[in-house]
Design an enzyme around this catalytic site. Sequence first.
Site, short mmCIF file in Angstrom:
data_model
loop_
_atom_site.label_atom_id
_atom_site.label_comp_id
_atom_site.label_asym_id
_atom_site.label_seq_id
_atom_site.Cartn_x
_atom_site.Cartn_y
_atom_site.Cartn_z
N HIS A 10 28.07 66.41 -36.01
CA HIS A 10 27.43 65.56 -36.89
C HIS A 10 28.30 66.25 -38.14
O HIS A 10 29.32 67.57 -38.83
CB HIS A 10 26.49 65.86 -36.99
CG HIS A 10 25.71 67.54 -36.98
ND1 HIS A 10 25.97 67.97 -38.65
CD2 HIS A 10 25.58 67.69 -35.73
CE1 HIS A 10 25.35 69.08 -37.94
NE2 HIS A 10 24.87 69.25 -36.40
N GLU A 83 20.39 68.97 -30.38
CA GLU A 83 20.91 69.98 -30.19
C GLU A 83 20.11 70.75 -29.56
O GLU A 83 18.59 70.34 -28.94
CB GLU A 83 20.52 70.86 -31.39
CG GLU A 83 21.81 71.61 -32.27
CD GLU A 83 22.71 72.26 -31.74
OE1 GLU A 83 22.33 72.28 -30.03
OE2 GLU A 83 23.23 72.49 -31.85
N HIS A 154 26.09 68.06 -31.34
CA HIS A 154 25.91 68.30 -31.70
C HIS A 154 26.30 70.07 -31.69
O HIS A 154 26.40 69.80 -30.48
CB HIS A 154 24.56 69.18 -32.36
CG HIS A 154 23.34 68.23 -32.02
ND1 HIS A 154 22.50 67.76 -33.64
CD2 HIS A 154 22.32 67.07 -31.56
CE1 HIS A 154 22.20 67.37 -34.11
NE2 HIS A 154 22.14 66.32 -32.65
#
Length: 245
Positions: A10, A83, A154
């Site tokens: 991201h 994540e 992530h």
Amino acid sequence: MTRRLILLRHGQTEYNATKRMQGHLNTELSELGVAQAEAAADFLSTLNISTIVSSDLNRAYDTATVVGDRLGVAVKKDPRLRETHLGDWQARSRNEVDAMYPGMRAVWRHDPTWAPPGGGESRVDVARRARPVVDELMRDNQQWDDGTVLLVAHGGTISALTSNLLNLEVPQYPMFSGLGNTCWAQLTARPKFELDSNGKRRFTRFTPDTIDTARWYLDGWNMGVALGLKSPNFSTIGEAGAPGK
């Protein structure tokens, strides 16, 4: 026949900018993070992406949406791409974590079986959680042979998943440096080859019977597009891209 997979981190968040631990916290992209997503979308639009699946956390989903809107591809959410859960470390700065748990961040970076206190996940835990996403796409996504699959997630998740796909030994998981914001890993899956009756290599096609024997190869790590440029580059990222950020 091969299948290409891109694992995109991201864009930047304010937590990234201020070096705070995010984990499962649902943080938002910063203004720079949105610009990074737009720059990545410009280049990724050249890679014939037919499927986009994203973590359900906003910083990943909003990055994926920028890319999807540019490509005209719908984005699917999957919480298995979240994540690493960082337990008691979430929302704390690195300095706060180091003061409360001296030396433990170093243990976390180098031991993939170690998890942060308070319900955190290890890197091995994350790999086991995320791997089925790829396996299911390999089995069910009929478009993959004609396009590229993009997963938006992530840094820690991508590192763990890449290690798992490459079938690395667990102690080798920390070999990957952290990913920068909107940098990506690129992998290729190839069917396992067989020998024909003359002893020559004969590569099979991906079928339901050959998916489980696919071999994964790493084409690039920490690939990214600098703002204002249209070509990919390899960047050297330090702790800012460490797992869980």
